[in-house]
Design a protein around this motif. Structure first.
Motif, PDB file in Angstrom:
ATOM      1  N   LEU A   1       0.828  -1.202   0.000  1.00 60.37           N
ATOM      2  CA  LEU A   1       0.000   0.000   0.000  1.00 60.37           C
ATOM      3  C   LEU A   1       0.863   1.254   0.000  1.00 60.37           C
ATOM      4  O   LEU A   1       0.587   2.214  -0.740  1.00 60.37           O
ATOM      5  N   VAL A   2       1.901   1.262   0.813  1.00 61.10           N
ATOM      6  CA  VAL A   2       2.822   2.412   0.848  1.00 61.10           C
ATOM      7  C   VAL A   2       3.442   2.638  -0.532  1.00 61.10           C
ATOM      8  O   VAL A   2       3.530   3.770  -1.015  1.00 61.10           O
ATOM      9  N   ASN A   3       3.868   1.551  -1.171  1.00 64.05           N
ATOM     10  CA  ASN A   3       4.443   1.672  -2.520  1.00 64.05           C
ATOM     11  C   ASN A   3       3.422   2.217  -3.510  1.00 64.05           C
ATOM     12  O   ASN A   3       3.744   3.068  -4.356  1.00 64.05           O
ATOM     13  N   ALA A   4       2.176   1.742  -3.409  1.00 64.28           N
ATOM     14  CA  ALA A   4       1.130   2.202  -4.318  1.00 64.28           C
ATOM     15  C   ALA A   4       0.852   3.688  -4.127  1.00 64.28           C
ATOM     16  O   ALA A   4       0.645   4.427  -5.105  1.00 64.28           O
ATOM     17  N   ILE A   5       0.849   4.130  -2.874  1.00 66.55           N
ATOM     18  CA  ILE A   5       0.626   5.548  -2.600  1.00 66.55           C
ATOM     19  C   ILE A   5       1.776   6.381  -3.155  1.00 66.55           C
ATOM     20  O   ILE A   5       1.565   7.443  -3.752  1.00 66.55           O
ATOM     21  N   GLY A   6       3.000   5.877  -2.987  1.00 66.56           N
ATOM     22  CA  GLY A   6       4.153   6.585  -3.527  1.00 66.56           C
ATOM     23  C   GLY A   6       4.092   6.724  -5.040  1.00 66.56           C
ATOM     24  O   GLY A   6       4.426   7.776  -5.604  1.00 66.56           O
ATOM     25  N   LEU A   7       3.657   5.652  -5.708  1.00 72.70           N
ATOM     26  CA  LEU A   7       3.577   5.666  -7.167  1.00 72.70           C
ATOM     27  C   LEU A   7       2.394   6.479  -7.682  1.00 72.70           C
ATOM     28  O   LEU A   7       2.395   6.924  -8.833  1.00 72.70           O
ATOM     29  N   SER A   8       1.387   6.684  -6.821  1.00 75.01           N
ATOM     30  CA  SER A   8       0.183   7.399  -7.255  1.00 75.01           C
ATOM     31  C   SER A   8       0.430   8.883  -7.497  1.00 75.01           C
ATOM     32  O   SER A   8      -0.297   9.523  -8.264  1.00 75.01           O
ATOM     33  N   GLY A   9       1.433   9.432  -6.820  1.00 76.31           N
ATOM     34  CA  GLY A   9       1.733  10.846  -6.964  1.00 76.31           C
ATOM     35  C   GLY A   9       0.725  11.772  -6.318  1.00 76.31           C
ATOM     36  O   GLY A   9       0.720  12.978  -6.578  1.00 76.31           O
ATOM     37  N   LEU A  10      -0.123  11.227  -5.441  1.00 74.30           N
ATOM     38  CA  LEU A  10      -1.151  12.048  -4.803  1.00 74.30           C
ATOM     39  C   LEU A  10      -0.559  13.102  -3.869  1.00 74.30           C
ATOM     40  O   LEU A  10      -1.055  14.211  -3.776  1.00 74.30           O
ATOM     41  N   GLY A  11       0.483  12.734  -3.167  1.00 72.80           N
ATOM     42  CA  GLY A  11       1.154  13.699  -2.310  1.00 72.80           C
ATOM     43  C   GLY A  11       0.503  13.949  -0.969  1.00 72.80           C
ATOM     44  O   GLY A  11       1.177  14.234   0.001  1.00 72.80           O
ATOM     45  N   GLY A  12      -0.789  13.886  -0.886  1.00 68.96           N
ATOM     46  CA  GLY A  12      -1.481  14.120   0.376  1.00 68.96           C
ATOM     47  C   GLY A  12      -2.058  15.517   0.455  1.00 68.96           C
ATOM     48  O   GLY A  12      -1.916  16.305  -0.471  1.00 68.96           O
ATOM     49  N   PRO A  13      -2.724  15.822   1.549  1.00 72.27           N
ATOM     50  CA  PRO A  13      -2.937  14.957   2.719  1.00 72.27           C
ATOM     51  C   PRO A  13      -3.951  13.842   2.443  1.00 72.27           C
ATOM     52  O   PRO A  13      -4.826  13.988   1.600  1.00 72.27           O
ATOM     53  N   LEU A  14      -3.782  12.736   3.176  1.00 77.98           N
ATOM     54  CA  LEU A  14      -4.640  11.578   3.037  1.00 77.98           C
ATOM     55  C   LEU A  14      -5.441  11.381   4.318  1.00 77.98           C
ATOM     56  O   LEU A  14      -4.921  11.571   5.412  1.00 77.98           O
ATOM     57  N   PHE A  15      -6.687  10.994   4.166  1.00 77.93           N
ATOM     58  CA  PHE A  15      -7.531  10.683   5.318  1.00 77.93           C
ATOM     59  C   PHE A  15      -7.478   9.180   5.572  1.00 77.93           C
ATOM     60  O   PHE A  15      -7.717   8.375   4.682  1.00 77.93           O
ATOM     61  N   TYR A  16      -7.177   8.821   6.827  1.00 76.40           N
ATOM     62  CA  TYR A  16      -6.994   7.419   7.175  1.00 76.40           C
ATOM     63  C   TYR A  16      -7.882   7.041   8.356  1.00 76.40           C
ATOM     64  O   TYR A  16      -7.500   7.201   9.510  1.00 76.40           O
ATOM     65  N   PRO A  17      -9.105   6.557   8.100  1.00 79.82           N
ATOM     66  CA  PRO A  17      -9.930   6.026   9.192  1.00 79.82           C
ATOM     67  C   PRO A  17      -9.381   4.661   9.591  1.00 79.82           C
ATOM     68  O   PRO A  17      -9.284   3.753   8.755  1.00 79.82           O
ATOM     69  N   ALA A  18      -9.021   4.510  10.848  1.00 80.36           N
ATOM     70  CA  ALA A  18      -8.267   3.326  11.274  1.00 80.36           C
ATOM     71  C   ALA A  18      -8.825   2.763  12.566  1.00 80.36           C
ATOM     72  O   ALA A  18      -9.738   3.329  13.185  1.00 80.36           O
ATOM     73  N   GLY A  19      -8.258   1.646  12.975  1.00 82.04           N
ATOM     74  CA  GLY A  19      -8.610   1.034  14.236  1.00 82.04           C
ATOM     75  C   GLY A  19      -7.791   1.607  15.373  1.00 82.04           C
ATOM     76  O   GLY A  19      -6.730   2.208  15.169  1.00 82.04           O
ATOM     77  N   LYS A  20      -8.267   1.426  16.577  1.00 78.69           N
ATOM     78  CA  LYS A  20      -7.568   1.917  17.764  1.00 78.69           C
ATOM     79  C   LYS A  20      -6.229   1.217  17.924  1.00 78.69           C
ATOM     80  O   LYS A  20      -5.240   1.830  18.331  1.00 78.69           O
ATOM     81  N   HIS A  21      -6.189  -0.071  17.601  1.00 79.55           N
ATOM     82  CA  HIS A  21      -4.953  -0.848  17.711  1.00 79.55           C
ATOM     83  C   HIS A  21      -4.441  -1.140  16.302  1.00 79.55           C
ATOM     84  O   HIS A  21      -5.119  -1.800  15.518  1.00 79.55           O
ATOM     85  N   GLN A  22      -3.269  -0.645  15.977  1.00 74.10           N
ATOM     86  CA  GLN A  22      -2.684  -0.860  14.661  1.00 74.10           C
ATOM     87  C   GLN A  22      -1.329  -1.543  14.803  1.00 74.10           C
ATOM     88  O   GLN A  22      -0.515  -1.157  15.647  1.00 74.10           O
ATOM     89  N   SER A  23      -1.091  -2.566  13.956  1.00 81.19           N
ATOM     90  CA  SER A  23       0.183  -3.280  14.012  1.00 81.19           C
ATOM     91  C   SER A  23       1.312  -2.495  13.363  1.00 81.19           C
ATOM     92  O   SER A  23       2.487  -2.777  13.591  1.00 81.19           O
ATOM     93  N   ALA A  24       0.974  -1.500  12.536  1.00 80.97           N
ATOM     94  CA  ALA A  24       1.989  -0.683  11.874  1.00 80.97           C
ATOM     95  C   ALA A  24       1.482   0.751  11.784  1.00 80.97           C
ATOM     96  O   ALA A  24       0.274   1.006  11.830  1.00 80.97           O
ATOM     97  N   ASP A  25       2.412   1.678  11.649  1.00 80.44           N
ATOM     98  CA  ASP A  25       2.103   3.105  11.626  1.00 80.44           C
ATOM     99  C   ASP A  25       2.171   3.605  10.188  1.00 80.44           C
ATOM    100  O   ASP A  25       3.257   3.818   9.644  1.00 80.44           O
ATOM    101  N   LEU A  26       1.017   3.781   9.560  1.00 76.26           N
ATOM    102  CA  LEU A  26       0.985   4.217   8.163  1.00 76.26           C
ATOM    103  C   LEU A  26       1.575   5.615   7.995  1.00 76.26           C
ATOM    104  O   LEU A  26       2.322   5.874   7.049  1.00 76.26           O
ATOM    105  N   ALA A  27       1.248   6.527   8.910  1.00 76.05           N
ATOM    106  CA  ALA A  27       1.771   7.891   8.808  1.00 76.05           C
ATOM    107  C   ALA A  27       3.297   7.891   8.866  1.00 76.05           C
ATOM    108  O   ALA A  27       3.959   8.617   8.109  1.00 76.05           O
TER     109      ALA A  27
END
Length: 242
Positions: A104-130
């Protein structure tokens, strides 16, 4: 041959149905229950896209009745199942990274969107997307929109089956599920732990089980449901031949 599915509902019943179609009997014992949280959600203005790493985020957006607020945003989903659920919920422009967080990180990088991105997430996350996107200069606004609450104990019939060989294999889809299972099944003796097959979605999922001395562990080829079903079928066939 009987397997135990540990996924939260409704995914647990879905996996059990797929196992049944493969000729494998399954019990379902969800180790977590989803709770939608009443957190503050940002306005959609200014976001380039929404990022989804779980179908539970989609379900919680539906619960909050806020899909229409964000439906015009492009959606970048971690996998095909999450992407399908987003489309069903009403998001029109959905793409799938067809993998894990790194994909997913690679796909976002290739998308060229740049951000900001909205990330609705769970309270417990195994990894930090930001954190993962920070080196790419992509800003992420995270909203903890749901919580997966662990159950207090395994159902007595399930625990009895685990103790007496009534369950041959356990399907484990997340690291947190593995941690919960290791804790709740802590009373199993050494023989039960060594004989119980743990079918895990990834190496990271398997680590808490190895630490808890469950030694009969198999890993899916990819972090998705199709790969887990292939793993389960392969295990079932191996046991039939042996």
């Amino acid at each position: 041959m009987r397997m135990l599915v540990t996924r939260p509902e409704p995914d647990g019943q879905s996996s059990a149905a797929r196992l049944a179609a493969l000729g494998i009997a399954a019990s379902v014992a969800p180790l977590m229950q989803r709770q939608t949280l009443d957190c503050s959600l940002p306005p959609a203005d200014g976001f380039k896209a929404m990022v989804l790493t779980s179908a539970n985020a989609v379900r919680s957006l539906v619960d909050r009745n806020v899909v229409a607020r964000y439906a015009h945003l492009p959606v970048l989903a971690v996998g095909d199942r999450t992407a399908r659920d987003a489309e069903v919920a009403g998001f029109a422009r959905v793409s799938s990274a067809a993998g894990a967080l790194g994909d997913l990180v690679n796909a976002i990088g290739l998308s060229g969107l740049g951000g900001p991105l909205f990330y609705p997430a769970g309270k417990h996350q195994s990894a930090d997307l930001a954190h993962a996107l920070a080196p790419l200069g992509v800003m992420v606004v995270t909203a903890r929109i749901y919580d997966m609450v662990a159950i207090d104990a395994l159902p007595a019939p399930v625990l009895a089956d685990l103790s007496h060989g009534g369950i041959d294999a356990v399907l484990v889809y997340s690291r947190r599920t593995a941690e919960i299972f290791a804790r709740l099944a802590g009373g199993l003796d050494r023989h039960s732990r060594q004989n119980l097959a743990m079918l895990c979605m990834s190496e990271a999922v398997a680590e808490p089980l190895l630490a808890a001395h469950f030694s009969r562990i198999s890993l899916a080829d990819r972090p998705d449901e199709d790969a887990m079903m292939s793993l389960a079928l392969g295990f079932s066939r191996d046991q039939t031949r042996s």
